[in-house]
Design a protein around this motif. Structure first.
Motif, mmCIF file in Angstrom:
data_model
loop_
_atom_site.group_PDB
_atom_site.id
_atom_site.type_symbol
_atom_site.label_atom_id
_atom_site.label_comp_id
_atom_site.label_asym_id
_atom_site.label_seq_id
_atom_site.Cartn_x
_atom_site.Cartn_y
_atom_site.Cartn_z
ATOM 1 N N GLY A 1 0.804 -1.216 0.000
ATOM 2 C CA GLY A 1 0.000 0.000 0.000
ATOM 3 C C GLY A 1 0.838 1.267 0.000
ATOM 4 O O GLY A 1 0.294 2.373 0.114
ATOM 5 N N ASN A 2 2.159 1.113 -0.131
ATOM 6 C CA ASN A 2 3.075 2.260 -0.113
ATOM 7 C C ASN A 2 3.745 2.437 -1.468
ATOM 8 O O ASN A 2 3.931 1.476 -2.218
ATOM 9 C CB ASN A 2 4.151 2.066 0.957
ATOM 10 N N ILE A 3 4.112 3.666 -1.777
ATOM 11 C CA ILE A 3 4.848 3.941 -3.008
ATOM 12 C C ILE A 3 6.342 3.771 -2.718
ATOM 13 O O ILE A 3 6.938 4.540 -1.973
ATOM 14 C CB ILE A 3 4.549 5.357 -3.523
ATOM 15 N N LEU A 4 6.928 2.744 -3.294
ATOM 16 C CA LEU A 4 8.334 2.429 -3.074
ATOM 17 C C LEU A 4 9.230 2.982 -4.175
ATOM 18 O O LEU A 4 10.419 3.194 -3.954
ATOM 19 C CB LEU A 4 8.512 0.909 -2.990
ATOM 20 N N TYR A 5 8.649 3.191 -5.359
ATOM 21 C CA TYR A 5 9.414 3.663 -6.517
ATOM 22 C C TYR A 5 8.680 4.875 -7.096
ATOM 23 O O TYR A 5 8.005 4.777 -8.127
ATOM 24 C CB TYR A 5 9.544 2.565 -7.567
ATOM 25 N N PRO A 6 8.795 6.027 -6.437
ATOM 26 C CA PRO A 6 7.986 7.179 -6.840
ATOM 27 C C PRO A 6 8.432 7.837 -8.140
ATOM 28 O O PRO A 6 7.625 8.490 -8.812
ATOM 29 C CB PRO A 6 8.149 8.148 -5.659
ATOM 30 N N TYR A 7 9.705 7.674 -8.510
ATOM 31 C CA TYR A 7 10.220 8.357 -9.699
ATOM 32 C C TYR A 7 10.167 7.391 -10.876
ATOM 33 O O TYR A 7 10.891 6.391 -10.909
ATOM 34 C CB TYR A 7 11.634 8.874 -9.424
ATOM 35 N N ARG A 8 9.316 7.687 -11.838
ATOM 36 C CA ARG A 8 8.963 6.713 -12.872
ATOM 37 C C ARG A 8 9.148 7.277 -14.268
ATOM 38 O O ARG A 8 9.057 8.477 -14.491
ATOM 39 C CB ARG A 8 7.494 6.288 -12.687
ATOM 40 N N MET A 9 9.405 6.377 -15.202
ATOM 41 C CA MET A 9 9.468 6.771 -16.605
ATOM 42 C C MET A 9 8.674 5.777 -17.441
ATOM 43 O O MET A 9 8.484 4.620 -17.059
ATOM 44 C CB MET A 9 10.916 6.864 -17.098
ATOM 45 N N GLY A 10 8.185 6.263 -18.560
ATOM 46 C CA GLY A 10 7.387 5.430 -19.455
ATOM 47 C C GLY A 10 8.250 4.818 -20.539
ATOM 48 O O GLY A 10 9.016 5.514 -21.217
ATOM 49 N N LEU A 11 8.138 3.497 -20.700
ATOM 50 C CA LEU A 11 8.999 2.753 -21.605
ATOM 51 C C LEU A 11 8.194 2.004 -22.655
ATOM 52 O O LEU A 11 7.082 1.556 -22.383
ATOM 53 C CB LEU A 11 9.843 1.744 -20.825
ATOM 54 N N GLU A 12 8.789 1.830 -23.827
ATOM 55 C CA GLU A 12 8.188 1.001 -24.870
ATOM 56 C C GLU A 12 9.161 -0.126 -25.209
ATOM 57 O O GLU A 12 10.290 0.125 -25.631
ATOM 58 C CB GLU A 12 7.903 1.822 -26.119
ATOM 59 N N PRO A 13 8.771 -1.402 -24.996
ATOM 60 C CA PRO A 13 9.671 -2.524 -25.267
ATOM 61 C C PRO A 13 10.058 -2.610 -26.740
ATOM 62 O O PRO A 13 9.194 -2.567 -27.619
ATOM 63 C CB PRO A 13 8.845 -3.750 -24.846
ATOM 64 N N LEU A 14 11.350 -2.756 -26.995
ATOM 65 C CA LEU A 14 11.842 -2.866 -28.362
ATOM 66 C C LEU A 14 12.366 -4.260 -28.680
ATOM 67 O O LEU A 14 12.020 -4.841 -29.711
ATOM 68 C CB LEU A 14 12.948 -1.834 -28.606
ATOM 69 N N GLY A 15 13.214 -4.815 -27.816
ATOM 70 C CA GLY A 15 13.775 -6.127 -28.097
ATOM 71 C C GLY A 15 14.598 -6.630 -26.929
ATOM 72 O O GLY A 15 14.995 -5.866 -26.050
#
Length: 319
Positions: free
Chosen positions: A93-107
């Motif tokens: 129920g806690n935020i452990l990884y607050p700093y996030r980025m959006g990724l698109e899988p390539l290979g």
């Protein structure tokens, strides 16, 4: 030599770390426990998640080993998330990884050498090792991405294109993570959830947000459902159709049906895409918050689409 900026990230080999890796792949997101200066200054071109090698060795020993390299395009720069997202976050129920980025899988490159005979520069390989020593916080490095693109079977000349069209990259799913059992009903797409009640709460929250937005702008809004979510009209006869998506993760990519794509591309339709990301859902399925992304006059381009399924026409003659 044309270089690109990479975020090199080491992922531990424990079951919890590997499950987070699976979840990150499926929801197109990755997170960090602490903040680094580059988060506010740089949006990397790529991220490489490195797993299968022990970072607690000296560099001369590290470069003798191999690891699995998960290559992503960085779609969304690092932002601060407000909602629990990864399995261990949801459990606590806690935020452990607050700093996030959006990724698109390539290979994916399996058993890639970490030394000079591998696809990583020595600086990039060492950055991955240091990431593992720093609780998985990403380290930046610049290098030529072409060896990685070639080994991942992505037919792109980086020096000419400086980009990777999505429809030219094979991509990968959580099944690429070996040794950890994936849920039977695993699905693909940003922020997808196996809990149908949670998924419904997220979708409704995003749709309610879109309805409010258009009504405040003077539109009359009708909820349709298929092949689009909202029909917005004015007394002048103007019509605008809206496709709505919601996610607890980053606004990286969304799943579209063939009908949704065809509808958006039909020149007779004026279509908007409205996405709400980083939605928070409580244990009793109350959804709140989020960050909206509003794309007006939306028409999905071919290079931004990757096919997930194919329709196969069966032969009519049979023995």
């Amino acid at each position: 030599m044309e270089t690109a900026t990479f975020a090199m990230v080491h992922v531990g080999q424990s079951t919890s770390h590997q499950r987070n890796l699976q979840h990150g792949i499926e929801t197109r997101s990755w997170g960090f426990p602490i903040k680094k200066l580059w988060f506010d200054e740089v949006k990397p071109d790529f991220a490489v998640l490195v797993t299968g090698a022990n970072p607690r060795v000296q560099l001369d020993e590290w470069v003798k080993g191999t690891a699995s390299l998960y290559l992503f395009a960085v779609q969304v720069a690092v932002y601060e998330g407000k909602a629990p997202h990864w399995p261990d976050e949801l459990a606590s129920g806690n935020i452990l990884y607050p700093y996030r980025m959006g990724l698109e899988p390539l290979g994916v490159i399996e058993s890639a050498p970490l030394g000079a005979d591998g696809p990583l520069s020595l600086d990039a390989s060492d950055a991955a090792r240091h990431s593992g020593l720093e609780r998985g916080v990403g380290r930046l490095t610049d290098m030529n991405p072409q060896p990685l693109l070639d080994l991942a079977k992505i037919p792109v000349d980086w020096a000419k294109t400086r980009s990777v069209p999505l429809n030219r990259a094979p991509g990968f799913t959580a099944e690429a993570v070996k040794g950890v059992k994936t849920p039977k009903r695993q699905h693909r797409g940003a922020g997808w959830m196996s809990d149908p009640k949670k998924r419904k709460a997220v979708e409704k929250h995003a749709e309610d947000w879109a309805v409010r937005l258009y009504e405040e702008d003077g539109w009359e809004v009708e909820r349709i459902g298929k092949p689009y979510d909202l029909r917005c009209t004015r007394k002048t006869g103007e019509e605008r159709r809206v496709e709505v998506k919601g996610t607890t993760g980053a606004p990286t990519s969304v799943e579209l049906t063939i009908n949704e794509i065809a509808h958006a591309r039909d020149p007779e339709n004026t279509v908007d895409l409205f996405v709400v990301s980083d939605i928070k859902v409580t244990p009793d399925y109350a959804a709140s918050g989020g960050v909206p992304l509003h794309l007006k006059d939306w028409e999905p381009a071919e290079e931004d689409l990757r096919p997930r399924k194919f329709e196969y026409r069966l032969p009519q003659s049979a023995n």
